[in-house]
Design an enzyme around this catalytic site. Structure first.
Site, PDB file in Angstrom:
ATOM      1  N   CYS A 136       0.872  -1.231  -0.056  1.00  0.00           N
ATOM      2  CA  CYS A 136       0.036   0.137  -0.007  1.00  0.00           C
ATOM      3  C   CYS A 136       0.828   1.276  -0.095  1.00  0.00           C
ATOM      4  O   CYS A 136       1.800   1.400   1.050  1.00  0.00           O
ATOM      5  CB  CYS A 136      -0.874   0.079   1.242  1.00  0.00           C
ATOM      6  N   CYS A 153      -7.130  -1.134   1.004  1.00  0.00           N
ATOM      7  CA  CYS A 153      -6.123  -0.757   2.114  1.00  0.00           C
ATOM      8  C   CYS A 153      -7.396   0.189   2.895  1.00  0.00           C
ATOM      9  O   CYS A 153      -7.944   1.002   2.580  1.00  0.00           O
ATOM     10  CB  CYS A 153      -5.066   0.050   2.078  1.00  0.00           C
ATOM     11  N   HIS A 156      -6.366   3.770   3.579  1.00  0.00           N
ATOM     12  CA  HIS A 156      -6.306   4.705   2.245  1.00  0.00           C
ATOM     13  C   HIS A 156      -7.234   4.396   1.380  1.00  0.00           C
ATOM     14  O   HIS A 156      -7.265   5.174   0.165  1.00  0.00           O
ATOM     15  CB  HIS A 156      -4.958   4.633   1.848  1.00  0.00           C
ATOM     16  N   LYS A 309      -9.573  14.956   2.851  1.00  0.00           N
ATOM     17  CA  LYS A 309      -9.829  15.862   1.783  1.00  0.00           C
ATOM     18  C   LYS A 309     -11.056  15.770   1.196  1.00  0.00           C
ATOM     19  O   LYS A 309     -11.529  16.829   0.774  1.00  0.00           O
ATOM     20  CB  LYS A 309      -8.448  15.808   0.765  1.00  0.00           C
TER      21      LYS A 309
END
Ligand code: ME8
Length: 489
Positions: A136, A153, A156, A309
């Site tokens: 990852c 993952c 993420h 984000k």
């Protein structure tokens, strides 16, 4: 015997992300500790390190997206971190960058040293082998199939890449029994205890594989050269962990001799395994003492949600400083939750809290007390300002990493003094001739109380604390022209 001094570190932050409130939290804590110990042991006996982690695939990819080379990219983002810490009035002694020549040179030396070292079982510390696995890029680590959620993952939310390559490995297995012993005996203290048990559990499960210390140049071109193999670069985590000793000039530098081993290494629990298992293994292989304490705080969410984000809830510390000022920002962040707990930061409550605790709490207390001393005692008090139990109590809490509790204690005292004023009504006593002595005593008690509040806040809010102390210690006490904590527009 190590002299009474303190070496305090934060993680070095990845430059693929802009500085946010998560990085700020750990850095502010380190700052409070550094300021506290400087006061106690002298400036020269404290070394506070922070910095940026600048190698690896993740950084190279981010630079590529921006269309610039990795060094230019890291220069820009690393400067953002330095700038943010300056805005927050962080008192670090050094800011390490892993792309600096000095760091790269020492890492090269360390790698060679490891290559020539033996494990406690007389095996080579470093050996070469094939590795095939899922990598990852977000974590910069290989990840097990069983850890994936819907093939991605979980941290993420991206698919890991299949990598097969020849790598150099670190023989972790041979070091695990010693690491376990050192953690159990608290030679390496892992705080809080729940995290210590977690690490011991991981070791006991006996499925911790050796970790690779290199990556093929083809897959990760942005990194430190492996001195004996030009087809490989140093694995970013090995490079990163070594910052804690390269920054103080391992092996021969004065700072290294004076400050190693670190007294307290602050991290959040996301990087516990690297710091509690890989890092001790590397240090033992180098024949170096282990850090005394690894302190792990929780990973927090923002207003109930993971910072991301996409959600647009990433909080930039500079925005907080612009709005509230550095000292108030530190207060607002640290008073949110206790050190070890997993928790949430209610940024939406910050302005109400600023108003209640700082403008109407501490700020108003300063105004009231100084105003009354100015008007009723002509600005003069005749008592010696000395430290009380509050300062002792807060010191103890700081040493035990109970930052929030320390602040709660200080604010209890602020509330108490404000309520004392309401109850005693000095302005009424001032009108009665034979209450003059009583009035003077009450005002002197208030000054003393406020002085101790300011002293207790020294490590948390150095500028505001100093402003208040200066007013109270001056020849003639007068109400400050502008409020200590201005009202928000
Ligand atoms: O892991 N809550 O860097 P990083 C609490 N470069 N703390 C947080 C946080 C959150 N939501 N987000 C970040 C790395 N942090 C490596 C470290 S060290 C040799 C290499 C803080 O940029 C916390 O201290 O991902 C966490 O451990 C660190 O930032 C991770 O920073």
């Amino acid at each position: 015997m190590k002299k009474e001094n303190k070496y305090i570190t934060t993680p070095i932050y990845y430059v693929n992300d802009h500085p946010h409130i998560g990085h700020a939290y750990t850095t502010i804590i380190a700052d409070v500790l550094a300021r506290y110990y400087r006061d106690k042991l002298g400036d020269e006996n404290v070394y506070f390190l922070t910095g940026t982690d600048e190698h690896g695939l993740k950084i190279a990819e981010s630079a590529k997206e921006k269309g610039i080379n990795p060094q230019e990219f890291t220069d820009i983002i690393s400067a953002e971190f330095e700038e943010s810490w300056k805005n927050l009035n962080i008192s670090n002694n050094n800011f390490i960058r892993t792309s600096s020549e000095k760091h790269k040179r020492i890492v090269g030396d360390v790698l060679l040293k490891l290559k020539n070292s033996k494990t406690p079982n007389a095996n080579d510390v470093i050996y070469e082998a094939d590795y095939e696995g899922l990598y990852c890029v977000g974590c910069e680590k290989f990840i097990n199939e069983s850890e994936l959620v819907d093939g991605c993952c979980p941290d993420h939310n991206r698919k890991p890449e299949k990598l097969k390559e020849k790598n150099w490995f670190f023989n972790l297995k041979d070091f695990l029994p010693i690491i376990k012993e050192k953690i159990e005996s608290n030679e390496l203290e892992i705080y809080p205890k729940t995290r210590k048990n977690e690490v011991l559990g991981l070791i006991d499960k006996q499925d911790l594989p050796d970790f690779s210390i290199s990556r093929s140049v083809k897959s990760v071109p942005w990194g430190i050269d492996l001195p004996w193999d030009d087809k490989q670069k140093c694995y970013v985590w090995v490079d990163a962990l070594l910052n804690y000793i390269t920054a103080i000039d391992y092996p021969g530098g004065e700072n290294f001799k004076k400050f190693w081993p670190a007294d307290i290494q602050l991290i959040a629990l996301d990087i516990l395994k690297f710091h509690a298992i890989f890092w001790p293994a590397i240090l033992i292989a180098l024949d170096l003492p282990l850090p005394k304490r690894l302190a792990i705080h929780g990973f927090f969410t923002i207003d109930g949600k993971k910072m991301s984000k996409t959600l647009g809830n990433v909080v930039n510390p500079n925005d907080l400083v612009d709005k509230y000022g550095a000292d108030a920002t530190k207060y607002l962040i640290l008073s949110q939750f206790g050190f070890g707990s997993e928790s949430d930061i209610n940024v939406s409550e910050f302005s109400a809290k600023y108003k209640a605790d700082l403008v109407n709490g501490l700020g108003n207390l300063v105004n009231r007390v100084t105003n009354m001393v100015q008007n009723y005692l002509n600005g003069k008090i005749d008592i010696k300002l000395k430290e009380s139990d509050l300062v002792k109590d807060v010191s103890e809490k700081i040493e035990n990493l109970n930052f929030r509790e320390a602040l709660l204690k200080i604010w209890e005292s602020i509330k108490y003094l404000n309520s004392l004023i309401d109850e005693k009504k000095p302005w009424e006593l001032a009108k009665i001739e034979n209450e003059k002595e009583n009035l003077k005593n009450i005002l002197q008690d208030l000054v003393l109380g406020l002085y101790n509040i300011a002293i207790s806040l020294k490590s948390f809010m150095p500028v505001k604390s100093n402003e208040i102390v200066k007013i109270l210690m001056s020849e003639k006490i007068v109400k400050p022209e502008t409020p200590i904590f201005p009202r928000l527009n």
